[in-house]
Design an enzyme around this catalytic site. Structure first.
Site: not given
Ligand code: GUN
Length: 295
Positions: A53, A97, A120
């Site tokens: 990311k 995350q 998110d």
């Molecule tokens: N863990 C798995 N997928 C995601 C996501 O799309 N965002 C976040 N913050 N954590 C994740």
């Protein structure tokens, strides 16, 4: 033979569009979007995701920063970090995350993020906005799937979409997006989950099948209607000694066989996966634009 939906290419197109917008902003002295990423603990998969990311931001000229906290970090320390970002004008998107260490209440953390920076789309305010059709942030994977369907001109209005999986990250928001009265949605939606006795009974009725359960190769040709559009969110590791890593990634759908009966299908990898990060970048850009127009 079916159309292979190329998520890698679509994601690259979106990143190019964003790079151009950001470059134009930079050249005219306007604010450039910024994303703050929080990684708690040492989950190897999370390390990879957060790294990807951050790299994707930098490649399009978006500002990004990763803060790492140890597994032992307290909820209070995490909330303090988020509060700082909520008040930081250079931060337009905040991403924590998941999963978080067991001693941390994930919902408390999600709810501490300002809904205006919740790129998110996990904050209850954004979930509520999505459900009632108001502008906000939609979670990146479902938003990426809507975008893929649009870019491939796949008709959704009046079609029967079957979503298999009801997670907060994919299944629930996916289902809630698809029945909204908007272009690229307006579908009839069925949701299957662990309480569904005969999943195949439902999947066989789908015009568009969206699989998000994490069971490798669950769907085979006898589970679908000929001409179905298949969207595979599964990312399952199967042992494969011929690979350097020792595994290969497969979806919830048996791609090789289902591709012979589907009208269009996403591969794994290279289908939905790359769209998730592209939509995160897009949501962060949107956050800055919303701020500038006081939306
Ligand atoms: N863990 C798995 N997928 C995601 C996501 O799309 N965002 C976040 N913050 N954590 C994740």
């Amino acid at each position: 033979m079916s159309i292979i939906i190329d998520g890698k290419q679509c994601a690259a197109d979106i990143r190019t569009e964003l790079r151009t917008t950001i470059e134009e902003r930079r050249q005219s002295g306007r604010t450039v979007p910024g994303l703050a990423l929080l990684l708690v603990g040492n989950n190897p998969a999370s390390e990879v995701y957060v790294g990807s990311k951050d790299k994707a931001c930098k490649e399009i000229g978006m500002n990004s920063t990763i803060v790492r906290m140890p597994e032992s970090a307290s909820e209070e320390e995490i909330l303090r970090m988020i509060d700082g970002w909520n008040h930081d004008d250079a931060v337009h998107g905040i991403l924590v995350q998941l999963p978080l260490p067991k001693h941390i209440n994930e919902m408390n953390v999600i709810m501490a993020i300002s809904p205006d920076k919740d790129v998110d789309g996990f904050h209850p305010v954004n979930v509520g906005r999505l459900v009632i059709g108001l502008d906000g942030f939609a979670p990146c994977t479902p938003a990426g799937i809507v975008e893929l369907l649009k870019r491939y001109s796949i008709e959704t209005s009046g079609k029967h979409v079957v979503v298999v999986g009801r997670s907060n990250i994919v299944g629930k928001p996916m289902a809630n997006l698809m029945y909204q009265k908007y272009t690229g949605m307006n579908a009839i939606v069925t949701v299957c989950h662990t309480g569904t006795d005969d999943i195949s009974f439902y999947t066989r009725q789908a015009d568009i099948l969206i699989m998000a359960v994490g069971v490798p190769h669950l769907i085979t040709p006898q589970d679908v209607k000929p001409g179905v559009v298949v969207i595979d969110v599964g990312m399952n590791r199967l042992e494969d000694t011929s690979k350097k890593s020792g595994y290969r990634l497969v979806g919830d759908v048996d791609f090789q066989s289902v591709a012979t009966v589907a009208s269009a299908i996403t591969p794994v990898p290279g289908g939905v996966g790359p769209m998730t990060i592209a939509m995160l970048l897009s949501n962060t850009m949107k956050s800055l634009e919303r701020k500038e127009s006081n939306r």
